[in-house]
Motif scaffolding. Structure first.
Motif, PDB file in Angstrom:
ATOM      1  N   VAL A  15       0.932  -1.142  -0.119  1.00  0.00           N
ATOM      2  CA  VAL A  15      -0.048   0.193  -0.063  1.00  0.00           C
ATOM      3  C   VAL A  15       1.115   1.268   0.176  1.00  0.00           C
ATOM      4  CG1 VAL A  15      -1.772   1.222   1.272  1.00  0.00           C
ATOM      5  CG2 VAL A  15      -1.793  -1.242   1.147  1.00  0.00           C
ATOM      6  N   PHE A  16       2.127   1.272   0.739  1.00  0.00           N
ATOM      7  CA  PHE A  16       2.847   2.466   0.739  1.00  0.00           C
ATOM      8  C   PHE A  16       3.527   2.513  -0.425  1.00  0.00           C
ATOM      9  CE2 PHE A  16       2.523   0.688   5.148  1.00  0.00           C
ATOM     10  CZ  PHE A  16       1.995   1.699   5.753  1.00  0.00           C
ATOM     11  N   VAL A  24       6.710   6.403   6.903  1.00  0.00           N
ATOM     12  CA  VAL A  24       5.553   5.842   8.039  1.00  0.00           C
ATOM     13  C   VAL A  24       5.355   6.327   9.164  1.00  0.00           C
ATOM     14  CG1 VAL A  24       4.457   3.794   8.930  1.00  0.00           C
ATOM     15  CG2 VAL A  24       5.814   3.638   6.868  1.00  0.00           C
ATOM     16  N   ASP A  25       4.531   7.291   9.507  1.00  0.00           N
ATOM     17  CA  ASP A  25       4.485   8.147  10.488  1.00  0.00           C
ATOM     18  C   ASP A  25       4.162   7.385  11.976  1.00  0.00           C
ATOM     19  OD1 ASP A  25       4.694  10.314  12.255  1.00  0.00           O
ATOM     20  OD2 ASP A  25       3.006  11.486  11.438  1.00  0.00           O
ATOM     21  N   TYR A  26       4.763   7.610  13.015  1.00  0.00           N
ATOM     22  CA  TYR A  26       4.195   6.892  14.164  1.00  0.00           C
ATOM     23  C   TYR A  26       2.866   7.460  14.872  1.00  0.00           C
ATOM     24  CZ  TYR A  26       6.394  10.246  17.112  1.00  0.00           C
ATOM     25  OH  TYR A  26       6.702  11.630  17.624  1.00  0.00           O
ATOM     26  N   LYS A  27       2.586   8.726  14.364  1.00  0.00           N
ATOM     27  CA  LYS A  27       1.520   9.305  15.019  1.00  0.00           C
ATOM     28  C   LYS A  27       0.430   8.990  14.269  1.00  0.00           C
ATOM     29  CE  LYS A  27       4.037  12.841  14.555  1.00  0.00           C
ATOM     30  NZ  LYS A  27       4.755  14.364  14.141  1.00  0.00           N
ATOM     31  N   SER A  61       7.841   1.990  13.564  1.00  0.00           N
ATOM     32  CA  SER A  61       6.782   3.035  13.928  1.00  0.00           C
ATOM     33  C   SER A  61       5.849   2.516  14.813  1.00  0.00           C
ATOM     34  CB  SER A  61       6.051   3.459  12.398  1.00  0.00           C
ATOM     35  OG  SER A  61       6.845   4.332  11.548  1.00  0.00           O
ATOM     36  N   ILE A  62       5.422   1.415  14.749  1.00  0.00           N
ATOM     37  CA  ILE A  62       4.666   0.734  15.580  1.00  0.00           C
ATOM     38  C   ILE A  62       5.153   0.516  16.928  1.00  0.00           C
ATOM     39  CG2 ILE A  62       3.239  -1.576  16.179  1.00  0.00           C
ATOM     40  CD1 ILE A  62       2.742  -1.702  13.276  1.00  0.00           C
ATOM     41  N   LEU A  70       0.943   5.995  22.420  1.00  0.00           N
ATOM     42  CA  LEU A  70      -0.070   6.371  21.442  1.00  0.00           C
ATOM     43  C   LEU A  70      -1.083   5.138  21.260  1.00  0.00           C
ATOM     44  CD1 LEU A  70       1.809   8.538  18.923  1.00  0.00           C
ATOM     45  CD2 LEU A  70       0.144   9.369  20.846  1.00  0.00           C
ATOM     46  N   MET A  71      -0.346   3.875  21.224  1.00  0.00           N
ATOM     47  CA  MET A  71      -0.867   2.611  21.078  1.00  0.00           C
ATOM     48  C   MET A  71      -0.557   1.684  22.485  1.00  0.00           C
ATOM     49  SD  MET A  71      -0.071   1.789  17.000  1.00  0.00           S
ATOM     50  CE  MET A  71      -0.732   0.377  16.952  1.00  0.00           C
ATOM     51  N   ALA A  72      -1.706   0.779  22.489  1.00  0.00           N
ATOM     52  CA  ALA A  72      -1.378  -0.024  23.577  1.00  0.00           C
ATOM     53  C   ALA A  72      -0.454  -1.273  22.898  1.00  0.00           C
ATOM     54  CB  ALA A  72      -2.711  -0.790  23.880  1.00  0.00           C
TER      55      ALA A  72
END
Length: 76
Positions: A15-16, A24-27, A61-62, A70-72
């Protein structure tokens, strides 16, 4: 007797690469959540369809997004 499946599956495309995204933005949490399983694990390349370069960037990024809270780390 169960017949064996033969034939080729359609090759998944990155997709990228299609959208010509280099960073690839971590936000960007909604986009990153697409590449995480319901258990909270990062999906492998053969399932997500990403190229190796973007899969590495996605993984970093994840992990960065998890570190910044920002993510669990796990899903409910």
């Amino acid at each position: 007797m169960i017949p064996k499946r033969r034939g080729r599956r359609k090759k998944k495309v990155c997709v990228f690469c299609q959208e010509k995204i280099n960073h690839v933005d971590y936000k960007d949490v909604p986009k990153l959540k697409r590449y995480i399983s319901e258990r909270g694990k990062i999906l492998p390349r053969r399932i997500s369809g990403n190229c190796a370069k973007h899969q590495r960037k996605l993984t970093v990024s994840i992990k960065q997004s998890r570190h910044m809270a920002l993510m669990a780390f796990t899903q409910e």
